[in-house]
Design a protein around this motif. Structure first.
Motif, short mmCIF file in Angstrom:
data_model
loop_
_atom_site.label_atom_id
_atom_site.label_comp_id
_atom_site.label_asym_id
_atom_site.label_seq_id
_atom_site.Cartn_x
_atom_site.Cartn_y
_atom_site.Cartn_z
N ASN A 274 13.84 -5.66 -5.42
CA ASN A 274 14.14 -6.75 -4.50
C ASN A 274 14.52 -6.13 -3.15
N GLU A 275 13.68 -6.34 -2.14
CA GLU A 275 13.95 -5.74 -0.84
C GLU A 275 14.04 -6.82 0.23
N GLN A 276 15.17 -6.83 0.91
CA GLN A 276 15.40 -7.77 2.01
C GLN A 276 14.97 -7.10 3.31
N PHE A 277 14.29 -7.86 4.17
CA PHE A 277 13.91 -7.39 5.50
C PHE A 277 14.45 -8.36 6.54
N VAL A 278 15.08 -7.81 7.56
CA VAL A 278 15.49 -8.59 8.73
C VAL A 278 14.76 -7.94 9.90
N VAL A 279 13.92 -8.72 10.58
CA VAL A 279 13.12 -8.21 11.68
C VAL A 279 13.58 -8.92 12.96
N VAL A 280 13.94 -8.11 13.97
CA VAL A 280 14.56 -8.65 15.19
C VAL A 280 13.79 -8.14 16.40
N GLU B 96 16.45 -11.78 20.53
CA GLU B 96 15.76 -12.94 21.10
C GLU B 96 15.03 -13.74 20.02
N GLU B 97 14.61 -13.04 18.97
CA GLU B 97 13.93 -13.69 17.84
C GLU B 97 14.26 -12.89 16.59
N ALA B 98 14.37 -13.58 15.46
CA ALA B 98 14.65 -12.87 14.20
C ALA B 98 14.08 -13.66 13.03
N VAL B 99 13.62 -12.93 12.03
CA VAL B 99 13.19 -13.52 10.76
C VAL B 99 13.76 -12.69 9.63
N THR B 100 13.98 -13.34 8.50
CA THR B 100 14.47 -12.66 7.31
C THR B 100 13.58 -13.06 6.14
N PHE B 101 13.20 -12.10 5.34
CA PHE B 101 12.40 -12.39 4.14
C PHE B 101 12.67 -11.34 3.09
N ARG B 102 12.26 -11.64 1.87
CA ARG B 102 12.38 -10.72 0.74
C ARG B 102 11.01 -10.47 0.15
N GLU B 103 10.83 -9.24 -0.32
CA GLU B 103 9.65 -8.89 -1.09
C GLU B 103 10.15 -8.47 -2.47
N ILE B 104 9.67 -9.18 -3.49
CA ILE B 104 10.13 -8.95 -4.85
C ILE B 104 8.96 -8.48 -5.71
N VAL C 156 21.18 -3.99 17.50
CA VAL C 156 20.49 -4.90 18.43
C VAL C 156 21.15 -4.83 19.80
N GLU C 157 22.46 -4.77 19.84
CA GLU C 157 23.18 -4.67 21.11
C GLU C 157 22.81 -3.37 21.84
N ARG C 158 22.68 -2.29 21.11
CA ARG C 158 22.26 -1.02 21.73
C ARG C 158 20.86 -1.12 22.31
N LEU C 159 19.96 -1.76 21.58
CA LEU C 159 18.60 -1.94 22.07
C LEU C 159 18.59 -2.81 23.33
N ARG C 160 19.39 -3.86 23.32
CA ARG C 160 19.49 -4.75 24.49
C ARG C 160 20.01 -3.97 25.71
N ASP D 292 20.32 -9.55 -5.23
CA ASP D 292 20.01 -9.96 -3.87
C ASP D 292 21.03 -9.33 -2.93
N LEU D 293 20.80 -8.08 -2.52
CA LEU D 293 21.72 -7.43 -1.59
C LEU D 293 21.23 -7.64 -0.16
N PHE D 294 22.13 -7.48 0.80
CA PHE D 294 21.83 -7.75 2.19
C PHE D 294 22.17 -6.56 3.06
N PHE D 295 21.33 -6.27 4.05
CA PHE D 295 21.65 -5.23 5.02
C PHE D 295 22.90 -5.68 5.77
N PRO D 296 23.88 -4.80 6.00
CA PRO D 296 25.14 -5.23 6.63
C PRO D 296 24.92 -5.87 8.00
N PRO D 297 25.27 -7.16 8.16
CA PRO D 297 25.03 -7.86 9.43
C PRO D 297 25.69 -7.20 10.63
N GLU D 298 26.88 -6.62 10.44
CA GLU D 298 27.56 -5.99 11.58
C GLU D 298 26.80 -4.76 12.07
#
Length: 188
Positions: free
Chosen positions: A144-150, A124-132, A179-183, A167-173
């Motif tokens: 370099n740590e990426q965070f995706v908060v949903v 329903e809501e999501a933000v993405t940010f990095r802490e370096i 998120v689908e399981r939580l829903r 700049d690596l990314f947590f796998p979107p799939e």
């Protein structure tokens, strides 16, 4: 916690990660190592929300990726009615002002820079940010740590991907599946 554990990933469900995919509960209050709050209150709010602080229950899962030795993790946190929306709003306000902070971690004092990024449509809501955190070329580059908060209903899931000098990314799939399981778990 049992409900959160039941929707976390099981062995064999994340082919990008090495086994085991253990789900961990937080340490009992006062039994783990604690650190003083970081130098900027808004940044402490950001850290607290992404870590599941003040949630009704939360669990952690670590991912030892086959392609990234640094790994990643997820925190699944559940909240009482309306509290997840409130905490997510606090996170968004913190991200609007948190740019730099000083803190102390397991490796000692550090300084971090926070940068926001465009966030894919999750939950329903999501933000993405990095802490370096500067580490210097002698250490292979910056931490370099990426965070995706949903937020999905009464839950907030945080996904993190740690790298050094990249700049690596947590796998979107994997995010989409979690998120689908939580829903689905929150449907009446």
């Amino acid at each position: 916690m049992a409900q959160l554990k039941s929707v976390a990933f099981k062995e064999g469900e994340v082919p990008q990660a090495r086994e085991p995919l253990a789900v961990q509960e937080p340490l009992p209050e006062g039994s783990g190592r604690s650190f003083p709050p970081v130098s900027v209150p808004a940044c402490q709010t950001l850290i607290d929300v992404r870590g599941g602080e003040a949630s009704f229950a939360h669990v952690f899962q670590h991912f030892n990726w086959k392609e990234n030795i640094m790994g990643g993790g997820s925190t699944l946190a559940s909240y009482e009615d309306g509290r997840a929306e409130q905490r997510f709003a606090e996170l968004e306000r913190a991200l609007a002002t948190c740019r730099h902070y000083k803190g102390e971690g397991y490796a000692g004092p550090f300084e971090a820079t926070v940068t926001t990024q465009a966030s894919p449509e999750y939950g329903e809501e999501a933000v993405t940010f990095r802490e370096i955190v500067p580490m210097g070329p002698e250490n292979g580059g910056d931490r370099n740590e990426q965070f995706v908060v949903v937020r999905t209903g009464n839950t907030i899931a945080t996904f993190s991907e740690l790298s050094i000098g990249k700049d690596l990314f947590f796998p979107p799939e994997v995010i989409t599946r979690q998120v689908e399981r939580l829903r689905n778990a929150q449907r009446p």
